[in-house]
Design an enzyme around this catalytic site. Structure first.
Site, PDB file in Angstrom:
ATOM      1  N   GLY A 178       0.822  -1.289  -0.022  1.00  0.00           N
ATOM      2  CA  GLY A 178       0.129   0.000  -0.147  1.00  0.00           C
ATOM      3  C   GLY A 178       0.861   1.397  -0.024  1.00  0.00           C
ATOM      4  N   ASN A 179       0.394   2.448  -0.268  1.00  0.00           N
ATOM      5  CA  ASN A 179       1.005   3.603  -0.584  1.00  0.00           C
ATOM      6  C   ASN A 179       0.088   4.817  -0.423  1.00  0.00           C
ATOM      7  OD1 ASN A 179       0.228   3.846  -3.681  1.00  0.00           O
ATOM      8  ND2 ASN A 179       1.412   2.058  -3.620  1.00  0.00           N
ATOM      9  N   SER A 208       9.189   2.556  -3.116  1.00  0.00           N
ATOM     10  CA  SER A 208       8.680   1.491  -3.341  1.00  0.00           C
ATOM     11  C   SER A 208       9.259   0.345  -2.452  1.00  0.00           C
ATOM     12  CB  SER A 208       9.406   1.073  -4.813  1.00  0.00           C
ATOM     13  OG  SER A 208       8.832  -0.479  -5.197  1.00  0.00           O
ATOM     14  N   GLY A 209       8.529  -0.682  -1.859  1.00  0.00           N
ATOM     15  CA  GLY A 209       9.012  -1.855  -0.951  1.00  0.00           C
ATOM     16  C   GLY A 209       9.635  -1.365   0.245  1.00  0.00           C
ATOM     17  N   SER A 254       6.886   4.517  -5.265  1.00  0.00           N
ATOM     18  CA  SER A 254       6.008   3.574  -5.338  1.00  0.00           C
ATOM     19  C   SER A 254       5.867   2.971  -7.074  1.00  0.00           C
ATOM     20  CB  SER A 254       4.778   3.710  -4.684  1.00  0.00           C
ATOM     21  OG  SER A 254       3.751   2.932  -5.045  1.00  0.00           O
ATOM     22  N   ASP A 284       3.337   2.236  -8.164  1.00  0.00           N
ATOM     23  CA  ASP A 284       2.033   2.946  -8.550  1.00  0.00           C
ATOM     24  C   ASP A 284       1.751   4.420  -8.572  1.00  0.00           C
ATOM     25  OD1 ASP A 284       0.422   0.316  -8.298  1.00  0.00           O
ATOM     26  OD2 ASP A 284       1.069   0.358  -6.079  1.00  0.00           O
ATOM     27  N   HIS A 301      -3.523   4.338  -1.986  1.00  0.00           N
ATOM     28  CA  HIS A 301      -3.807   2.735  -2.597  1.00  0.00           C
ATOM     29  C   HIS A 301      -3.425   1.726  -1.610  1.00  0.00           C
ATOM     30  CE1 HIS A 301      -3.885  -0.649  -5.137  1.00  0.00           C
ATOM     31  NE2 HIS A 301      -2.736  -1.052  -5.309  1.00  0.00           N
ATOM     32  N   HIS A 331      -3.900  -2.956  -0.776  1.00  0.00           N
ATOM     33  CA  HIS A 331      -4.802  -4.237  -1.020  1.00  0.00           C
ATOM     34  C   HIS A 331      -5.435  -4.785   0.159  1.00  0.00           C
ATOM     35  CE1 HIS A 331      -2.217  -5.159  -4.896  1.00  0.00           C
ATOM     36  NE2 HIS A 331      -1.620  -3.861  -4.514  1.00  0.00           N
ATOM     37  N   HIS A 348      -7.233  -6.120  -8.886  1.00  0.00           N
ATOM     38  CA  HIS A 348      -6.213  -5.604  -8.380  1.00  0.00           C
ATOM     39  C   HIS A 348      -6.580  -4.742  -6.856  1.00  0.00           C
ATOM     40  CE1 HIS A 348      -2.695  -2.242  -8.674  1.00  0.00           C
ATOM     41  NE2 HIS A 348      -2.570  -2.937  -7.705  1.00  0.00           N
ATOM     42  N   TYR A 365     -24.537  17.290  10.087  1.00  0.00           N
ATOM     43  CA  TYR A 365     -24.135  16.333  10.777  1.00  0.00           C
ATOM     44  C   TYR A 365     -22.732  17.095  11.337  1.00  0.00           C
ATOM     45  CZ  TYR A 365     -21.000  12.252  12.264  1.00  0.00           C
ATOM     46  OH  TYR A 365     -20.338  11.513  12.980  1.00  0.00           O
TER      47      TYR A 365
END
Length: 240
Positions: free
Chosen positions: A22-23, A39-40, A69, A71, A90, A92, A163, A220
């Site tokens: 996720g990112n 990334s990673g 990332s 993405d 984003h 998963h 995805h 609200y």
């Protein structure tokens, strides 16, 4: 950058990601850049210095020493298309991914969904073999834009087929909150459909719950601060 860092760290604590799946990114419109997770890199190892800065117009990395990332290009297309989007998440997350893998939108089945989203969370079409082979992340973004069809306001979330979810908001924090709500309503929807595949709440109940939190007649809470953006002006990037 601090907000983007904290939003990325919250992905794991909110139960939205396994490992590094996720990112989150956040945009600086004045500077024409966005900041995104590298990334990673595990969430507990993230620092402000490890974040990556990318130019919106060109996609060029202009800050940081790590790769952004994978993405990132999908994020960039959404920032280009909708100037009011200030943050994108984003993940998963399990239940939203289940709907994405089934190729099913998340329907409006009750007031929890209606409190936050003005309609179902749509799912994109499948990408072609050619779209997966070349410029995959860009084509993912283009498929999202096709699905949104110029409207990123009432439902700040989409499922990419097979995805997972992308969500957005006026800043990085709001985009993450939209991801949290997306996962919650996906879980509720899956249980609801298991109990009653024909479940369908009355439209007047759904409209009341959305309108009491959003729009000119909202009442609200004690401040007007909805998840959605209200001034998106779409501009679809050229295919390439």
């Amino acid at each position: 950058m601090t907000e983007v860092l904290e939003a990325n760290k919250r992905i794991a604590s909110a139960g939205l990601a396994t490992l590094t799946w996720g990112n989150v990114s956040g945009v600086d419109r004045g500077a024409g850049v966005y900041v995104i997770k590298p990334s990673g890199v595990p969430y507990d190892q993230l620092t402000v210095e490890s974040l990556v800065t990318v130019e919106i117009e060109s996609g060029k990395v202009v800050g940081g020493t790590l790769k952004p990332s994978v993405d990132s290009e999908t994020h960039r297309l959404l920032y280009q298309a909708f100037p009011s989007i200030g943050g994108i998440t984003h993940t998963h997350s399990t239940y939203a991914v289940a709907f994405a893998q089934a190729g099913r939108e998340i329907p409006v089945l009750g007031t929890t969904h209606a409190d936050n989203f003005d309609g179902p969370i749509r799912v994109t079409r499948d990408l072609t073999p050619q779209e997966c082979e070349r410029d995959y992340e860009r084509n993912t973004g283009l498929a999202i834009l096709d699905t949104l069809d110029g409207d990123a306001d009432g439902v700040p979330a989409v499922l990419t087929a097979g995805h997972g979810p992308f969500t957005w908001g006026k800043n990085a924090t709001r985009s993450l909150e939209a991801a949290i709500v997306c996962e919650a309503v996906a879980q509720i929807a899956l249980h609801t459909l298991a109990l009653n595949p024909a479940a369908s709440p009355p439209e007047h109940l759904i409209r009341r719950h959305y309108s009491r939190k959003h729009g000119p007649d909202a009442y609200y809470g004690n401040s007007a601060d909805p998840l959605r953006n209200t001034e998106s002006k779409p501009r679809r990037p050229e295919a390439g």
